[in-house]
Design a protein around this motif. Structure first.
Motif, PDB file in Angstrom:
ATOM      1  N   PRO A  72       0.926  -1.441  -0.364  1.00 15.25           N
ATOM      2  CA  PRO A  72      -0.324   0.291  -0.168  1.00 15.25           C
ATOM      3  C   PRO A  72       0.966   1.173  -0.080  1.00 15.25           C
ATOM      4  O   PRO A  72       0.620   2.334  -0.655  1.00 15.25           O
ATOM      5  N   LEU A  73       1.846   1.286   0.803  1.00 15.27           N
ATOM      6  CA  LEU A  73       2.753   2.379   1.155  1.00 15.27           C
ATOM      7  C   LEU A  73       3.697   2.714  -0.620  1.00 15.27           C
ATOM      8  O   LEU A  73       3.791   4.236  -0.586  1.00 15.27           O
ATOM      9  N   VAL A  74       3.847   2.211  -1.375  1.00  9.62           N
ATOM     10  CA  VAL A  74       4.862   2.011  -2.159  1.00  9.62           C
ATOM     11  C   VAL A  74       3.957   2.751  -3.699  1.00  9.62           C
ATOM     12  O   VAL A  74       3.944   3.293  -4.091  1.00  9.62           O
ATOM     13  N   MET A  75       2.165   1.614  -3.501  1.00  7.74           N
ATOM     14  CA  MET A  75       1.223   2.543  -4.467  1.00  7.74           C
ATOM     15  C   MET A  75       0.675   3.758  -4.008  1.00  7.74           C
ATOM     16  O   MET A  75       0.028   4.305  -4.969  1.00  7.74           O
ATOM     17  N   THR A  76       1.433   4.605  -2.748  1.00  8.49           N
ATOM     18  CA  THR A  76       0.324   5.915  -3.011  1.00  8.49           C
ATOM     19  C   THR A  76       1.484   6.599  -3.444  1.00  8.49           C
ATOM     20  O   THR A  76       2.198   7.617  -3.337  1.00  8.49           O
ATOM     21  N   CYS A  77       3.126   6.300  -3.454  1.00  9.01           N
ATOM     22  CA  CYS A  77       3.755   6.833  -4.020  1.00  9.01           C
ATOM     23  C   CYS A  77       3.684   7.045  -5.573  1.00  9.01           C
ATOM     24  O   CYS A  77       2.476   6.940  -5.939  1.00  9.01           O
ATOM     25  N   VAL A 111       4.062   5.934  -8.392  1.00  6.97           N
ATOM     26  CA  VAL A 111       4.395   4.854  -9.660  1.00  6.97           C
ATOM     27  C   VAL A 111       3.487   4.536 -10.232  1.00  6.97           C
ATOM     28  O   VAL A 111       2.309   4.070  -8.942  1.00  6.97           O
ATOM     29  N   ARG A 122       0.487   1.792 -11.508  1.00  6.15           N
ATOM     30  CA  ARG A 122       0.872   0.188 -11.307  1.00  6.15           C
ATOM     31  C   ARG A 122       1.838  -0.752 -12.142  1.00  6.15           C
ATOM     32  O   ARG A 122       2.208  -1.730 -11.498  1.00  6.15           O
TER      33      ARG A 122
END
Lengths: 303, 274
Positions: B88-93, B95, B97
Motif C-alpha cells: 500500500p505504501l508503494v502504491m501511494t508513491c 509510481v 501500477r
C-alpha cells in the motif's frame, strides 16, 4: 492558508455497503485534523480516497489542486499506514533510499531523516533485526521525505511506545508548522484531543461532527461537571443543599450547562470554608465522541 | 523509466538476499550437468557434435524446469506484498501500477536469464572439460538459451497474473502448482492421447500442429527440436507432426502469450483496491 484537500458530495460504496455518503470536507494547510469514528464508520475509506488508492463513485475530490493520483500531486503527499511493514531482507537505509527515489526526493536527505527519527545508528541493519518500535520509526522516517504538503496517518500511534509517541507528535507538529495539512485517523481520543486543531467524527459514512474542540463541546451541550471536595462526612448534607450528586463521603458533583458555569462556581464559593477544593471538568473528547456517535445524533449538522 | 529501475533494483536485491538467485542457478546447473553426463553414453553415433546432442536433451529438461522456476519466482510477487502489507505504501508513491509490475518482471527476468545462462552454459563447460568437441553446435546451445529465457518469461507472466488474481498466498501457491501440472505435463499427455486415438486422421494432420504451437512448452520444444533434427539426421518423430506449420509460429506463440499475459496482469492489478 490554501485548501489542500477538498471533497464535495463524495460517496463511495463497496458492493451494497455505502461506506461514505455525500461527504463535504475541506482541509487547509497547517491544519491538524483528527478523524474519529467506530470501526467501519468510513475513516479508512476516506483516507484511501484522498490517497488516490480508490476512486469515489460520486462527487468531486481534489488534492493540492489536482487528482489524488496525479503524478504532480503524489510526491507532495506522505502516508503512514496502520501497521506499516517493510521488506525484512533490506537494510534501513536501502528501504528509505527506495522511497526517496520513488518520491523523486534528494538522496542526500537520507542520513538527516534517519537522525531525526533516531535511527542513524541502525542505518545498515536489516529490517528483520529491528524492534517493532524501530520499524515504526522507519515508517515515520519515510513521511519526512521531501516537503510533504499533505500527511495522511492511519491510526499511527497504535502500538508505539511512549517515547516514540512523543517523537511522533513532535514531528507532526513540525510538519504542520511548515504548512502541511495533517489528517490522522485515530481511536486514541485522549491523545489526539490536545494535538488536533479540528475534529471530524464519522458515523456510518456520514460526517456527524466537524469543528474545533471548543465548538463541538458547545454544540453538544454536554454539561460541565464541577467537583467540590468537602470535609469527610459532610458530603450528604451538602449534596442535598446544592441539588448535587454525592460521589463519596468527601466529594460532591454538580453538573451545569457551559453558560451556567460561572454562576454555579459562585454558588460553590459562597459556601465558604467548607469547600476544600474545586475541580472543573469540561466534557472530554471521549464524552463528545460518545455523544456524536449515538444513533440519530448530529446527522446533517451544518459543518 | 527510473521508477521501473528502482522497483527492479529492489526486487533483485530481495531475490538475492533470499537466496532465490543462488537456488535457481544451482538447480539449473545441477540438472544440466546430470543430464549431460548421463546422456553422453546414450548419444551413440550421430553426425551431430556433442553440443547438439546435449541441446536436444537439455531442451526436454528446460520444458519442465524453466516454467517451474519461473512460477516459483513470480507467483507471490504482488499478492505476497499485499498480504505482508508492504505494497500500500508503494502504491501511494508517484509510481504507476504498470511500472510496479514492469519493475518486478524485469528483476525476475534477470534471475531467469542468469539461471538459464549459467545452467545451460555449465553443460558446455562440462563437455569442453571432458574433451568433447565444442567447435560445432554452439548455435544450438545459444538457441536453446534464448528460447528457454523466452519460455521462462511467459511463465513469469503466468506467475504474476496468478499473484494479482489469487486472494491468499496459499491459494496462489496451489494455483501455480496446478498451472504447472496442467500446462506443462497434462497438455502434452492429452495431445499425445488425442493423436494416438486419431491414428493419423484429420485431427493429426490439421488441428494438432496448431495446438502444438499454441501450447507454450510445446512451441518451445518444437522450435528447438526441429532445428536440431535437421542436423542430427535422426528422426525424432517431430517433423511429420508439424506439416504446414510456419517456422516462426512457435516463437510467435511464445511472444503472443507473453504480451497477452502481461497485459492481463496489469489490467487486473489496476483494479486492485488495497
Amino acid at each position: 492558508m490554501s485548501d489542500v484537500v477538498t471533497l464535495a458530495g463524495v460517496s463511495r460504496s463497496y458492493g451494497d455497503i455505502l461506506a461514505l455518503s455525500d461527504i463535504d470536507l475541506t482541509v487547509s494547510g497547517g491544519q491538524r485534523l483528527a478523524l474519529l469514528g467506530h470501526n467501519g464508520a468510513g475513516k479508512t475509506t476516506l483516507l484511501k480516497l484522498v490517497l488516490g488508492l480508490i476512486r469515489p463513485d460520486r462527487g468531486r475530490l481534489t488534492v493540492l489542486g489536482g487528482a489524488p493520483d496525479d503524478a504532480g500531486v503524489r510526491p507532495q503527499v506522505a502516508y503512514l499506514p496502520e501497521n506499516v511493514a517493510f521488506h525484512k531482507a533490506l537494510s534501513v537505509r536501502e528501504q528509505l533510499d527506495f522511497f526517496i527515489r520513488l518520491k523523486k526526493g534528494n538522496r542526500g536527505e537520507g542520513p538527516a531523516i534517519l537522525e531525526r527519527v533516531g535511527l542513524a545508528n541502525a542505518a545498515r541493519r536489516r529490517i528483520a533485526t529491528l524492534s517493532k518500535g524501530m520499524r515504526q520509526r522507519l515508517g515515520l522516517a519515510q513521511i519526512l521525505i521531501g516537503q510533504p504538503k499533505l500527511v495522511i496517518l492511519d491510526e499511527p500511534t497504535s502500538g508505539l511506545d511512549p517515547v516514540s509517541r512523543e517523537l511522533f507528535y513532535e514531528i507532526i507538529a513540525e510538519l504542520a508548522g511548515n504548512g502541511a495539512a495533517i489528517i490522522q485517523s485515530s481511536h486514541a481520543l485522549t491523545e489526539v484531543e490536545a494535538r488536533s486543531d479540528r475534529i471530524v467524527i464519522l458515523r456510518e459514512g456520514h460526517i456527524v461532527a466537524d469543528g474545533r474542540m471548543a465548538e463541538l463541546r458547545a454544540r453538544s451541550r454536554i454539561p460541565i461537571r464541577i467537583r467540590v471536595h468537602v470535609p469527610q462526612d459532610t458530603a450528604d448534607d451538602l449534596a442535598a443543599r446544592m441539588d448535587a450528586k454525592r460521589i463519596n463521603g468527601a466529594v460532591v458533583e454538580l453538573t451545569c450547562a457551559a453558560e451556567d458555569k460561572v454562576r454555579r462556581l459562585a454558588d460553590v464559593t459562597a459556601l465558604g470554608a467548607v469547600v476544600e477544593d474545586i475541580d472543573v471538568v469540561p466534557p472530554s473528547l471521549e464524552d463528545i465522541y460518545r455523544f456524536y456517535s449515538r444513533p440519530d445524533e448530529g446527522r446533517g449538522e451544518p459543518s | 523509466m527510473s521508477a521501473i529501475a528502482n522497483v527492479a533494483g529492489l526486487e533483485f536485491r530481495i531475490a538475492f538476499r533470499n537466496r532465490w538467485i543462488v537456488t535457481a542457478i544451482s538447480i539449473m546447473t545441477l540438472l544440466s550437468l546430470i543430464l549431460v553426463f548421463a546422456g553422453s553414453a546414450a548419444s551413440g553415433t550421430t553426425s551431430a557434435g556433442p553440443l547438439t546432442v546435449a541441446a536436444s536433451s537439455l531442451a526436454t529438461l528446460c520444458v519442465y524446469l524453466v516454467p517451474l522456476l519461473a512460477l516459483l519466482l513470480s507467483y507471490d510477487a504482488i499478492g505476497g506484498e499485499v498480504d505482508r502489507g508492504t505494497l500500500p505504501l508503494v502504491m501511494t508513491c508517484p509510481v504507476r501500477r504498470w511500472q510496479i509490475i514492469a519493475g518486478k518482471f524485469v528483476a525476475q527476468a534477470i534471475v531467469v536469464v542468469i539461471a538459464v545462462g549459467i545452467g545451460i552454459g555449465s553443460a558446455v563447460v562440462a563437455i569442453a572439460v571432458g574433451g568433447g568437441d565444442i567447435s560445432t553446435g554452439l548455435g544450438d546451445i545459444f538457441r536453446l538459451q534464448w528460447t528457454a529465457v523466452l519460455l521462462g518469461l511467459v511463465f513469469l507472466a503466468v506467475g504474476n497474473l496468478i499473484s494479482v488474481t489469487a486472494r491468499q498466498p496459499a491459494a496462489a501457491a496451489s494455483l501455480a502448482v496446478g498451472v504447472w501440472i496442467v500446462v506443462v505435463v497434462m497438455v502434452d499427455v492429452a495431445l499425445l492421447g488425442a493423436v494416438v486415438a486419431d491414428d493419423g486422421g484429420v485431427f493429426t494432420k490439421t488441428v494438432f500442429p496448431w495446438l502444438l504451437a499454441f501450447s507454450p512448452t510445446d512451441a518451445f520444444r518444437l522450435f528447438n527440436l526441429l532445428a536440431i533434427e535437421a542436423q542430427m539426421e535422426s528422426n525424432l518423430a517431430v517433423a511429420p507432426l508439424t506439416l504446414g506449420l510456419p517456422a516462426f509460429a512457435p516463437i510467435a506463440t511464445l511472444i503472443g502469450w507473453l504480451v497477452v499475459l502481461l497485459a492481463a496482469t496489469v489490467a487486473v492489478f489496476r483494479r486492485i483496491e488495497p
